[in-house]
Design a protein around this motif. Structure first.
Motif, mmCIF file in Angstrom:
data_model
loop_
_atom_site.group_PDB
_atom_site.id
_atom_site.type_symbol
_atom_site.label_atom_id
_atom_site.label_comp_id
_atom_site.label_asym_id
_atom_site.label_seq_id
_atom_site.Cartn_x
_atom_site.Cartn_y
_atom_site.Cartn_z
ATOM 1 N N LYS A 236 0.834 -1.203 0.000
ATOM 2 C CA LYS A 236 0.000 0.000 0.000
ATOM 3 C C LYS A 236 0.873 1.260 0.000
ATOM 4 O O LYS A 236 0.605 2.218 -0.740
ATOM 5 N N GLN B 254 2.325 1.735 -3.441
ATOM 6 C CA GLN B 254 1.309 2.213 -4.386
ATOM 7 C C GLN B 254 1.014 3.691 -4.182
ATOM 8 O O GLN B 254 0.746 4.415 -5.147
ATOM 9 N N GLU B 255 1.066 4.141 -2.935
ATOM 10 C CA GLU B 255 0.763 5.538 -2.625
ATOM 11 C C GLU B 255 2.016 6.423 -2.626
ATOM 12 O O GLU B 255 1.961 7.586 -2.245
ATOM 13 N N ARG B 256 3.130 5.840 -3.030
ATOM 14 C CA ARG B 256 4.415 6.555 -3.081
ATOM 15 C C ARG B 256 4.829 7.115 -1.720
ATOM 16 O O ARG B 256 5.365 8.220 -1.610
ATOM 17 N N ASP C 217 -4.132 4.967 7.164
ATOM 18 C CA ASP C 217 -4.241 6.023 6.172
ATOM 19 C C ASP C 217 -2.916 6.772 6.208
ATOM 20 O O ASP C 217 -2.626 7.472 7.174
#
Length: 186
Positions: free
Chosen positions: A41, A44-46, A181
């Motif tokens: 994750k 993917q979100e850098r 998050d």
């Protein structure tokens, strides 16, 4: 908000998920699967993934025990920090790595809950970082022979007190893997 200026970014800090550290750890497979999903994750979100590896007499650098578990594969572009003390900041370049990445918020996973994870979350928080412990992505081995509570109690207690950790100008707390998050403070 972290008390560190111009540090708006988050990073996933993976502590000591090494063969010799987690071999006998509580819920090893579940915890490593949760860490793997968070690594994916973050990528993917850098969001930077920073890998920490402990070395000692029992974990000599370069040995099989010292290596990151085979279920997790650090990328060559991801920072790696080598340490000899419980707190991942102590006598390492972790602070410089995080500063260069503009990181003021850490999402923490790894092992051992009652040693290096606990030392590092406290070390991060006192240094001004917002610090989230992923409640189902850290583990420890059974130390009951030396008077410690069973691993599940150590993990539960650490999650309990970290969920209520407070200090001026920064946040702490816990989140389950599915709730993480990378963009929001605890």
């Amino acid at each position: 908000m972290a008390t560190l200026e111009d540090r708006p970014n988050s990073a996933l800090l993976v502590i000591d998920v090494q063969n010799g550290v987690v071999a006998g750890s509580h819920r090893r497979e579940d915890v490593i699967a949760n860490i793997a999903s968070l690594v994916e994750k973050a990528r993917q979100e850098r969001v930077p993934v920073v890998w920490v590896q402990h070395s000692s007499d029992g974990l000599p650098k370069g040995s099989d025990a010292w290596r990151i578990v085979p279920e997790l594969t650090p990328r060559g572009t991801e920072a790696r920090v080598e340490k000899e003390y419980g707190d991942s900041f102590e006598d390492t370049d972790l602070e410089a790595v995080l500063s260069n990445l503009g990181v003021g918020r850490l999402i923490v996973v790894g092992a051992q809950t009652d040693a290096c994870v606990r030392s590092t979350i406290h070390g991060a928080f006192t240094r001004g970082y917002d610090t989230t412990l992923v409640s189902d992505a850290h583990t420890t081995e059974d130390q009951t022979a030396w008077g410690a509570p069973p691993p599940e109690q150590v993990i539960a207690h650490t999650n309990l007190y970290w969920a209520y950790q407070m200090a001026p100008g920064r946040t702490a707390g816990t989140a389950d893997t599915k709730e993480v998050d990378f963009g929001a403070a605890s």
